[in-house]
Scaffold this active site. Sequence first.
Site, PDB file in Angstrom:
ATOM      1  N   ALA A  76       0.893  -1.249   0.072  1.00 20.20           N
ATOM      2  CA  ALA A  76      -0.507   0.221   0.063  1.00 20.20           C
ATOM      3  C   ALA A  76       0.661   0.996   0.282  1.00 20.20           C
ATOM      4  O   ALA A  76       1.476   1.092   0.857  1.00 20.20           O
ATOM      5  CB  ALA A  76      -0.800   0.077   1.554  1.00 20.20           C
ATOM      6  N   ASP A  79      18.464  14.000  10.086  1.00 19.05           N
ATOM      7  CA  ASP A  79      19.092  12.438  10.163  1.00 19.05           C
ATOM      8  C   ASP A  79      19.780  11.790  10.558  1.00 19.05           C
ATOM      9  O   ASP A  79      19.371  10.856  11.817  1.00 19.05           O
ATOM     10  CB  ASP A  79      18.436  12.376   8.901  1.00 19.05           C
ATOM     11  N   LYS A  85      19.874   9.504  14.301  1.00 16.74           N
ATOM     12  CA  LYS A  85      20.120   8.312  14.412  1.00 16.74           C
ATOM     13  C   LYS A  85      20.579   8.413  15.970  1.00 16.74           C
ATOM     14  O   LYS A  85      20.514   6.938  16.579  1.00 16.74           O
ATOM     15  CB  LYS A  85      21.269   7.264  13.541  1.00 16.74           C
TER      16      LYS A  85
END
Length: 821
Positions: free
Chosen positions: A507, A682, A686
Amino acid sequence: MKIYKFGGSSLGSAARIRKVAGIIADASAEDRPPVVVVSAIYRVTDLLLEAAAAASAGRENYRQILDDIRQMHERVFMDLFPGGNDGGISTLTGKDLIELYDLVHGVFLLRELSEKSTALLLSFGERLSARIVAGYLNTQGMPAVYIDARELIVTDTNYCNAKVNTGETSLKVRERMGADGAIPVVTGYIAAAPDGTTTTLGRGGSDYTASLIGAALGAEEILIWTDVDGFFSADPRRVRDARVLPFISYAEAMELSHAGAKILHPYAIQPAMKASIPVLIKNSFNPDAPGTRIEREVQRQQAQQHPVTGLSSINRVVLLNLSGSGMVGVPGIASRLFSCLARSSVNVIFISQASSEQSISLAIDPQQAAKAKKALEEEFASETAARLIDPLVLRRNLAMVAVVGNNMTGHPGVSAQLFETLGKNGINVIAVAQGANEMNISVVIDNRDEDKALNCIHESFFLSQRKIHVFIAGTGTIAKSLIRQIEKHRLNLRQEKDLDVLVCGLANTGMIAVCDGGIDLEHWEISLEARTPASAGIEGYIRLLMERNLHNTVFVDCTASGAVAECYPQLLQANISVVTANKLGMAGPAELYESIRMAQKGSNARFLYETNVGAGLPIINTLNDLKNSGDNIISIQGVLSGTLSYIFNELRKGGRFSDIVRKAKEAGYTEPDPRDDLSGADFARKVLILGRELGYSMEYTDVQCESLVPEELRGDMPVGEFLDRLGMVDDLYAERIGEAGENGMTISYAGEIRNGKASIGVKHVPLASPLAGLSGSENMVVFTTDRYFDTPLVVRGPGAGAEVTAGGVFADILRVASYLV
């Protein structure tokens, strides 16, 4: 001499009756003609019940139902006996049909349907089919005689589920079955009470008829001809990989039949077993198939290699629970309980009693629940009033699943494996019973979980190939790479690991594809269809996933959506394992992070997110191994951005910062807007994940993050303009490298977690540091621990790219599979 019993599906049309006649002719050519027992023509018994119910309720549509029954028989009759060459059978069947119409009309007039009338009414199905079969055999040169089983089988007056008097029945069978050479065609299912009134042997009772006649005549074999190739290891309509069992014992067949296997009447084995007559289950549509042979002892070389022979289930049962402190140590409670139910003709399917004697649980047919409840409430009324026994509790919408096998006896670990399998799939066991012979373990569960339970148990005991059902959210670059990898390696996993990875759902925001049997991964794009309102959003997709309730289900998140990440707790609470490449769950708000962890603790599902930090690098697993083995982690340092690793590796070679960023964008190393990488956001997520893994309570804002985007270039600005103006910092980075070089060091954009604090930024690192030796877009994490103090533990390798990340996701899926199956 052999007994041939043909079920209704074998007699459903003229063509099928011809096929049956061919089977009888073959048997007659090879040996003595068999005794033939027949059921009603397919669907006739159900239509008779429907007509009776309509008539007793005063609905005149009973006439139309009877007309349908008459027309069904007339179509078969005209096809089998063209030109009216029937030897007078039409006259006899005509009389039977007139009698049937009169009987049902009487029910309509009286508005009353007793069990006695029901038994008589139901007898017409077998009476009509036996006359037709016998008549057709005669026209084919096989002398046959119609025999009404009411002349043979003697029962009590429990009209619709009568108990057989085997002694009198055996005498009558031997007296009636002469040696005149004609083939006896006997009505199955029906019998007679001592006064001659009609009784029946319960649904599927034609098998029992055949077994009773076979035992009385000392038959060589009893062949049950049906529409499937034999006795299956599970219901093939519910378990796709169910297989035919070539040999099973009488005891196994009885256990499976009593626990719901509809291929054989529960009582059919008893007479054959007493007389040591083999029973064969054969397919009338495929007579050459070997079928299943049921005997007392299965030869050693024929025996199943696994402890479990097969599974069966009853879809609808009611669990009745009698409990109370007044039951403890009181003799006779169980006796009163079962005597009361016996007087009310209530059949008990399942019994479980607590060792404390404080409760007894029974499973019964839902149709008998009201009668059982009323009888027991009257029986224990005084104890209930004195509060010695609690009010009777009935639980509905349940199913019973039985695990059966001779080899289970004395085989350790079967129960443990069964309950572990159910638990991993989130199936709650409400009650359990095991006989002292250890060959049957029965569990009561929610009937919505019946199919899931049958399939996961079937796989767990190696009766079929292990499967894992994967539902993927997202169809971007990572998902596409993952699909390619699964498609490429699926055959190898089947052959080498006995594991089939089925992608059952895909999906994205606008399209969806769902298939329980697995989507064609070679052409998956064409499977996608526009999402409907019912399947809209992540909520609609998850609803479809849960409605399917497939065993060994894994939800795989290949998106970067916060809305998808917010659904992880819901999935885990539903015992659906989650594998994710999406960082917005574990690096999301503390509330979401804690809810994921709490859901994980309370679930039997797995939650794996290795790719959140290092793509395909084993960073999370390494960290957890260090923690779980008792090592103390002093610090974690590393470069966790492939884009920034590339930029600083190129800087150390002497390039200009702005040129390197432009080159990285053109090579596809950066996001479409390089500021998304240069901001360090980003990377910070992490580092936040690693900090939380170490047990620190941290939010995203707690990570000190140095952005590489100049402050004056952080506004709303086209990417092209940003790149053109980025040269303003080139000299700054040249100076930083120069300063570091004067001290025998270089620069790296790196992160560090130490003493509960996390930071990311441009750092001076020694030339001998592992961080200074990176190349290309490599990532690296350096663990300094008590054990790895002088020589820290280094994890290094590709830290970005769709193929690498998809490989990490695939590895997590296989880790879940190894846990589930």
